[in-house]
Design a protein around this motif. Structure first.
Motif, PDB file in Angstrom:
ATOM      1  N   LEU A  54       0.828  -1.197   0.000  1.00 48.07           N
ATOM      2  CA  LEU A  54       0.000   0.000   0.000  1.00 48.07           C
ATOM      3  C   LEU A  54       0.866   1.252   0.000  1.00 48.07           C
ATOM      4  O   LEU A  54       1.951   1.276   0.586  1.00 48.07           O
ATOM      5  CB  LEU A  54      -0.897   0.022   1.239  1.00 48.07           C
ATOM      6  N   GLU A  59      -2.211   3.602   3.312  1.00 48.41           N
ATOM      7  CA  GLU A  59      -1.966   3.166   4.698  1.00 48.41           C
ATOM      8  C   GLU A  59      -2.769   4.022   5.668  1.00 48.41           C
ATOM      9  O   GLU A  59      -3.332   3.513   6.633  1.00 48.41           O
ATOM     10  CB  GLU A  59      -0.477   3.268   5.036  1.00 48.41           C
ATOM     11  N   TYR A  68      -8.810  -5.251   8.239  1.00 43.28           N
ATOM     12  CA  TYR A  68      -7.751  -5.232   7.222  1.00 43.28           C
ATOM     13  C   TYR A  68      -6.392  -5.399   7.893  1.00 43.28           C
ATOM     14  O   TYR A  68      -5.541  -6.154   7.402  1.00 43.28           O
ATOM     15  CB  TYR A  68      -7.782  -3.929   6.413  1.00 43.28           C
ATOM     16  N   THR A  72      -3.806  -8.425   7.279  1.00 41.60           N
ATOM     17  CA  THR A  72      -2.415  -8.180   6.887  1.00 41.60           C
ATOM     18  C   THR A  72      -1.462  -8.986   7.773  1.00 41.60           C
ATOM     19  O   THR A  72      -0.515  -9.602   7.274  1.00 41.60           O
ATOM     20  CB  THR A  72      -2.086  -6.678   6.984  1.00 41.60           C
ATOM     21  N   SER A 153      -2.789  -9.119  -2.704  1.00 39.84           N
ATOM     22  CA  SER A 153      -1.935  -8.163  -3.394  1.00 39.84           C
ATOM     23  C   SER A 153      -2.749  -7.329  -4.390  1.00 39.84           C
ATOM     24  O   SER A 153      -2.559  -6.115  -4.497  1.00 39.84           O
ATOM     25  CB  SER A 153      -0.807  -8.902  -4.108  1.00 39.84           C
ATOM     26  N   ASN A 156      -4.682  -4.690  -2.587  1.00 37.11           N
ATOM     27  CA  ASN A 156      -3.798  -3.551  -2.298  1.00 37.11           C
ATOM     28  C   ASN A 156      -3.596  -2.678  -3.533  1.00 37.11           C
ATOM     29  O   ASN A 156      -3.643  -1.450  -3.469  1.00 37.11           O
ATOM     30  CB  ASN A 156      -2.446  -4.027  -1.778  1.00 37.11           C
ATOM     31  N   ASN A 160      -4.668   1.283  -4.006  1.00 36.06           N
ATOM     32  CA  ASN A 160      -3.720   2.303  -4.473  1.00 36.06           C
ATOM     33  C   ASN A 160      -4.239   3.000  -5.727  1.00 36.06           C
ATOM     34  O   ASN A 160      -4.159   4.222  -5.865  1.00 36.06           O
ATOM     35  CB  ASN A 160      -2.355   1.684  -4.758  1.00 36.06           C
TER      36      ASN A 160
END
Length: 174
Positions: A54, A59, A68, A72, A153, A156, A160
């Motif tokens: 991220l 973040e 989340y 993680t 992934s 993420n 982004n």
């Protein structure tokens, strides 16, 4: 006479080289078969996938999203070979995923992110099934682990991407 000696020496070297290759191949196959009989950090590290992290802005947005953060942590444990979260009770996993989906931050509730969350849910449940059933091959279990890692992934990456798109939309031409 010298020609015969040269041929004998060359033949001997070829035989020795072939024997070393055969022994090397046997050792490689033994190591591979040992790696495939158990799931460990080394086997998981050898999986080939793109791992997105991220951005700093992302973040900040996902920081209050507790589920989340917990996921993680569990994904990091999974990368180290700890499968306990994913091969536990299915009902607990389903409850976790439900809370994960229900608590998505308002700014991240878009269709692309929802679809990535749904894919992640599917692959987590498949991994749970593969890990709890005894008749599933180790190769299939590793593929399920890879699918979970890839889907996380991709989530993420999508987060982004969404924040980057929002940033570009907020920039107004002069």
């Amino acid at each position: 006479m010298t020609m015969v000696r040269v041929l004998l020496v060359v033949s001997f070297l070829v035989l020795v080289a072939c024997d070393e290759n055969a022994k090397s191949n046997e050792r490689d196959e033994t190591v591979k078969s040992q790696d495939l009989t158990k799931i460990n950090a080394k086997a998981i590290e050898s999986l080939n996938y793109t791992d997105y992290a991220l951005s700093e802005d992302a973040e900040t947005i996902v920081n209050p999203w507790e589920k989340y953060q917990e996921l993680t942590i569990q994904i990091n444990y999974l990368k180290k070979g700890d499968l306990s979260f994913f091969n536990g009770d299915k009902a607990l996993l389903v409850d976790f995923i439900k809370e994960f989906k229900d608590n998505i931050p308002e700014s991240l509730q878009t269709r692309p992110i929802s679809s990535r969350v749904t894919l992640l849910e599917t692959f987590i449940l498949k991994l749970n099934d593969d890990l709890t059933l005894s008749n599933i091959k180790v190769e299939d279990k590793l593929e399920s682990i890879k699918a979970v890692l890839e889907s996380f992934s991709n989530l993420n990456f999508q987060i982004n991407k969404k924040l980057e798109r929002d940033l570009f939309d907020s920039i107004k031409p002069e």
